[in-house]
Design an enzyme around this catalytic site. Structure first.
Site: not given
Ligand code: AMP
Ligand code: TRP
Length: 330
Positions: A113, A193, A196
């Protein structure tokens, strides 16, 4: 009887994508019958990167809709907005006082970040994993359903727990991660990965046509240059998506046809589209219904705050007792 409590959270940073669904949401849903689950919309975490206040309310609302549409049941689980349960930051402060800065400097997401937003390297960004540790242990979570990218944060949470328990006496269990069979989905670029912030996502609310447009140009096994070259499913993000969404027979078929150059990547993607959309369609129908019921959504969140606060308060009383200041908190 539940086997214990668990907390997991998702940032309200836009629409949820299929990586969130596969990496976290699906397990969150599956665990609802066995644990007292507390699921957070972690708005404080989302504030560590630049954001527009005028968009926050909608982002939180949409995140709540997505949780419920995907299958979080407010009769079983607690769905709450992190900033409405002030114990999260209350406990985070205490954890801050026992967490060495050096532990935080080596966290991979901080380093990433910091590179992405060099002009926005704030204390919250560095402290992000401490707040996450507080989220988790405030409810004495025993497991945490997350995607692979969160593992360093969970390791740090356990280190903080060990330190707290060693300094102040046994208080918190060490939470373990709970991973699904697919722990990471890459973006359409096939390299990063799905995220968003990178604009490489398939979102839960996208229609079939939009998804097809994205899938048809998505990167596959880059060593397969021509239709006649055999491919390697293990090196292909589309195959990972098959593992996450497709029927067993389709997975086997696609792996076989890819390895033998029996079909092209577009054929493989068409089969994925059918399976993927079969999962997304019922979610999208519920999303549409729920978006028209704002009163219901706000009521779920209000009741979530009350239920979460009850557990959180009782943990904080114990924490203040361990810290020797209970007398002043009665
Ligand atoms: P976030 O959108 O960063 O708040 O992520 C929410 C949850 O989704 C967390 O448990 C992340 O580990 C999971 N996550 C986010 N992006 C991915 C991805 N590309 N593949 C698998 N899990 C993901
Ligand atoms: N850091 C997580 C993410 O970006 C979100 C999160 C905040 C979380 N607090 C949590 C996940 C507690 C699990 C448990 O995905």
């Amino acid at each position: 009887m539940p086997k214990g409590n668990l907390f997991s959270g998702i940032q309200p940073s836009g629409r949820l994508h299929i990586g969130n669904y596969v990496g976290a949401m699906r397990n969150m849903i599956a665990l609802q019958d066995d644990y007292q689950c507390i699921y957070g919309i972690v708005d404080y975490h989302a504030m560590t990167v630049p954001f527009k206040p005028e968009e926050m309310e909608t982002r939180i609302f949409n995140c709540a809709v997505d949780y419920l549409a995907a299958g979080i049941d407010p009769n079983k689980s607690i769905l709450m907005l992190q900033s409405t349960v002030s114990e999260h930051t209350e406990l985070a402060w205490i954890l801050n006082t026992i967490t060495p800065i050096s532990w935080l400097m080596r966290v991979p997401t901080f380093k990433e970040k910091r590179q992405q937003n060099p002009d926005y390297v704030n204390m919250g960004l560095l402290d992000y994993p401490v707040l996450m540790a507080a989220d988790i242990i405030l409810y004495k979570s025993v497991i945490v359903p997350v995607g692979e990218d969160q593992l360093p944060h969970l390791e740090l949470t356990r280190e903080i727990v060990r330190k707290f328990n060693a300094y102040f006496g046994e208080t918190f269990p060490e939470p373990k991660e709970y991973l699904g069979k697919v722990t990471k989905i890459l973006g359409l670029d096939g390299v990063n990965k799905m995220s968003k912030s990178l604009d490489n996502c398939i979102y839960l609310d996208e229609d079939e046509e939009t998804i097809w447009k994205k899938l048809s140009t998505a990167v596959t096994d880059t060593n397969r240059k021509r239709r006649t070259d055999p491919g390697n499913p293990e090196l292909c993000n589309i195959y990972t998506m098959h593992l996450a969404f497709s029927k067993e027979e389709d997975i086997d078929y696609c792996a076989r046809e890819c390895r033998s150059a029996g079909f092209g990547c577009l054929d493989c993607k068409k089969i994925l589209l059918q399976n993927l959309y079969a999962t997304l369609k019922p979610i999208q129908e519920r999303q549409k219904e729920l978006r028209n019921k704002p009163d219901y959504i706000y009521e779920v969140l209000r009741s979530g705050t009350i239920r979460a606060k009850r557990i959180a308060r009782s943990t904080m009383e114990e924490v203040y007792e361990k810290l020797g200041i209970k007398k002043f908190h009665q």
